[in-house]
Each structure stands twice: as C-alpha cells, then as structure tokens.
Design a protein around this motif. Structure first.
Motif, PDB file in Angstrom:
ATOM      1  N   PRO A   1       0.233 -36.153 -21.956  1.00  0.00           N
ATOM      2  CA  PRO A   1      -0.354 -35.741 -20.752  1.00  0.00           C
ATOM      3  C   PRO A   1       0.780 -35.403 -19.572  1.00  0.00           C
ATOM      4  O   PRO A   1       0.560 -34.239 -18.752  1.00  0.00           O
ATOM      5  N   TYR A   2       1.815 -36.191 -19.325  1.00  0.00           N
ATOM      6  CA  TYR A   2       2.524 -35.747 -18.244  1.00  0.00           C
ATOM      7  C   TYR A   2       3.603 -34.733 -18.554  1.00  0.00           C
ATOM      8  O   TYR A   2       3.505 -33.804 -17.621  1.00  0.00           O
ATOM      9  N   TYR A   3       3.833 -34.451 -19.809  1.00  0.00           N
ATOM     10  CA  TYR A   3       4.660 -33.441 -20.092  1.00  0.00           C
ATOM     11  C   TYR A   3       4.202 -32.047 -20.091  1.00  0.00           C
ATOM     12  O   TYR A   3       4.525 -31.009 -19.833  1.00  0.00           O
ATOM     13  N   LEU A   4       2.436 -32.033 -20.551  1.00  0.00           N
ATOM     14  CA  LEU A   4       1.905 -30.946 -20.448  1.00  0.00           C
ATOM     15  C   LEU A   4       1.539 -30.456 -19.055  1.00  0.00           C
ATOM     16  O   LEU A   4       1.749 -29.463 -18.572  1.00  0.00           O
ATOM     17  N   LEU A   5       1.460 -31.395 -18.009  1.00  0.00           N
ATOM     18  CA  LEU A   5       1.542 -31.033 -16.764  1.00  0.00           C
ATOM     19  C   LEU A   5       2.787 -30.575 -16.017  1.00  0.00           C
ATOM     20  O   LEU A   5       2.684 -29.578 -15.367  1.00  0.00           O
ATOM     21  N   GLY A   6       3.853 -30.900 -16.616  1.00  0.00           N
ATOM     22  CA  GLY A   6       5.215 -30.514 -16.508  1.00  0.00           C
ATOM     23  C   GLY A   6       5.284 -28.990 -16.801  1.00  0.00           C
ATOM     24  O   GLY A   6       5.815 -28.268 -16.084  1.00  0.00           O
ATOM     25  N   ILE A   7       4.821 -28.837 -18.087  1.00  0.00           N
ATOM     26  CA  ILE A   7       5.058 -27.432 -18.574  1.00  0.00           C
ATOM     27  C   ILE A   7       4.202 -26.506 -17.672  1.00  0.00           C
ATOM     28  O   ILE A   7       4.678 -25.400 -17.334  1.00  0.00           O
TER      29      ILE A   7
END
Length: 381
Positions: A285-291
C-alpha cells in the motif's frame, strides 16, 4: 500539514527511498522554495511518532532475541546453510529498526533538519541501504528454498552458495544506496528561516527525479517481488507434479527421502513463504501511494494526511513480523525466549531476598540480643 509542506517533506508519503525529496526548482508545477509555508508538528505526525516508538521497542527486542538465539542459543542447531540467512535477515531488520525508525520519528518531531550536511547524506544513505538489504535477503532466502526443494541432493554446496548470494545482496545494497550521498544535502529557506535535508536542485528536470524514484522502486519492490514469486511458483509446481506422480503410483519408494519433501524442509518452506507474504502485504500500500504521488503530486490535496502516516507505520510493521513468524515455526526460538524470561524473573525475585539475607548476616548482635525483629525475620525467609 499544508500542501507545500507535504511537497517538501516526502518522508510522510514516498517510500523510504528519498526521505525528503522536493521538486527541482525549474519545474513550473511546483511553487518556489521562497513561497513555501513553515511546517508544523501535526496531530497525525504525533500519531506516527507514537506508533513508530512502539514498533521500535518491539522490533528491537524481538530481532535482538532472534539474533542471540541463532548466534549463541538453540538456534545454532539450524542447518549450516540456514543460519547465515536468518542472521542476515535479523541484521537487516535491526538496521531498519535502529536507522529508519528513529530517523523518521525524530525528524517528524523536529520538523526541520538540525544534523548538518554530513549527517544528512549519511542517514539518507543508511536508510536506503537498510531497505535494499532487507528486500535482497528475502530474495536470497527464496532462492535457497527453491534450490533445496528442486535439487535436494545438492545440499553440500548450499552453505557456500548462500554465502556468495548474501555477499552479493549486501554489496548490491551498498552500491544502489550510494547515490544518496551525492543527491541529498542541507538546504536553507531564508524566507521562513527553515533548514531541511533534501534533494532539491539535484535534478534538472522533474522527470529525472521521477525516473530516479522509479528506479529504486523497481529495485526495492518490483524485482524482489518478481524473483520471489518465480521461486515459489516453481516450488509449488514441483510439489504439485510430485503429488500427481505419487498419486499415480509412479513413486513406489515413498519413504526413500529422495522424492518426498521431508517435514522439516516443508516447515522451513512454509515459514519463508509467510515471511515473504508479510513483506508484500506490509509495503505494497505504501509503495502504491508513492507511485501515485510521483506521477500526480496534486493527490496530496485529496488524500488525508493521516493516511500517509498510517501506511508508513504499517510498512514498518514488517520489521516486527519476521521474528514473530520465525518464532511461530521454530520451537528452539520459543525455548530460548522462555529460558530468558525465567532467568530474568528468578533474578528479580532473588534480588530482594539476597539483600535481606546480606543485611541480617552483617548484624553481629543478632544472636546476643534475643530474637530478631519481625522485619528481619521476614526478610530472611
């Protein structure tokens, strides 16, 4: 937290690749540094700091216990090729615990950077180094499990092979994190008397910054995920085909040990699968938010601030999961923890008694003046 502050301080949003990564000054879609508002320690950031502190205590104690168990406790009974893997995993988690968590918590409290330029470069480097090491060691564990299941007779070379893969994993982590030493530096905003550790001005175009972040997103998450998925897919396919052969009666020597997976090896396989799944679940979830941010920075204005903080804390939860999963599947680790708790409890209980006896023995008149006082009698008992 204002929108300008969110742009300046990506530690509340982007994955721990670039802790504070403002846009380059020549991109028109962002305001200039002189127009940015002074930030503040918001309530959402306070929650983040409190949760990070709790995770820090648990991760430090559990990973240190895991390291001690595998290094000097009952965990030494592990196979010689598995011990370096678990030691490396615990070491990477401890790096995350003692570098990433305190840095993030203190930085959220102080808001701006007070550590100077050298510490800015070093800590940003160590943060990315710890992230890469944690991901790459999971890849090494997955490759080891694949080789152990698909080539069970090649166990003699496992120790040397794992040592080489671990050396490569740590070396790659060091190499990929080294650009942080050149990209990050302290920047002072004179208009608001504000100093920050950031990469502002290191990229001439915004797409270069995005490409840099996407490259590390690929090496930190995409490549490890693909390799681990490939390894465990091949393992599951091998187990499925083996089951079909056994069911068809082609394997009549079911107890020979060459065509059936031993229980101990299957247990280790299950443990590593769960460890990899915890990495995927916690950080996705955190990486998707970063993208989302890297390609649409305006999303900061439509997503609540507490979501950014909560997802980062949830990602750090992965550091606590590894020793818990290892303990669930490894009785020796649980036995070491029980023995440590018993020793600690016995020492605590024995301390006041020993003090009481010591004080009574030092009384030279205790036998001459009749019965001891009740307080001394109770202490000696």
């Amino acid at each position: 937290m204002s929108g300008n502050w969110s742009i300046l301080r990506l530690t509340s949003l982007a994955p721990p690749i670039s802790t504070v990564d403002p846009p380059p000054s020549n991109t028109s879609q962002y305001p200039s540094l002189t127009e940015w508002e002074a930030p503040s320690f918001t309530r959402a950031a306070q929650f983040r700091v409190g949760a990070t502190f709790v995770l820090f205590l648990f991760a430090a104690c559990s990973n240190l216990a895991l390291l001690a168990s595998v290094w000097r406790g009952r965990g030494r009974r592990l196979a010689s090729h598995l011990r370096p893997l678990m030691l490396s995993l615990a070491s990477a988690d401890l790096m995350m615990t003692f570098v990433v968590m305190p840095l993030d918590a203190v930085w959220n409290v102080t808001v701006q950077w007070y550590g100077g330029d050298a510490l800015c470069k070093l800590l940003c480097f160590l943060k990315l180094f710890a992230m890469h090491a944690s991901a790459f060691i999971l890849v090494v564990i997955s490759l080891d499990r694949q080789h152990a299941i698909l080539h069970p007779l090649d166990a003699l070379n496992a120790h040397r092979r794992n040592r080489r893969m671990l050396l490569l994993a740590w070396s790659l982590s060091l190499l990929l994190a080294s650009p942080q030493l050149f990209i990050f530096r302290t920047i002072r905003v004179e208009a608001v008397d504000f100093t920050q550790c950031a990469s502002h001005g290191s990229f001439r175009q915004h797409w270069q910054e995005t490409a840099y972040n996407m490259f590390h997103f690929t090496t930190l998450y995409v490549v490890p995920l693909l390799v681990m998925s490939c390894c465990y897919s091949r393992i599951l396919l091998h187990i499925h085909l083996q089951h079909l052969r056994n069911k068809a009666g082609e394997s009549h020597l079911r107890r020979s040990g060459t065509d059936m997976i031993p229980k101990a090896r299957m247990k280790t396989l299950k443990m590593t699968v769960v460890i990899v799944l915890s990495f995927v679940v916690c950080w996705t979830p955190y990486y998707l938010l970063g993208i989302w941010y890297w390609f649409q920075p305006d999303m900061l204005r439509v997503t609540p601030e507490y979501v950014h903080h909560a997802l980062f804390v949830f990602g750090n939860l992965n550091t606590c999961c590894d020793p818990v999963i290892y303990g669930f599947y490894t009785p020796s680790f649980r036995a070491d923890l029980s023995a440590c708790c018993r020793r600690t409890r016995s020492n605590i209980e024995a301390s006041p008694r020993s003090v009481g006896r010591h004080s009574v023995r030092r009384d030279p008149h205790s036998e001459e003046h009749g019965p001891r006082p009740a307080a001394n009698q109770a202490a000696s008992d």
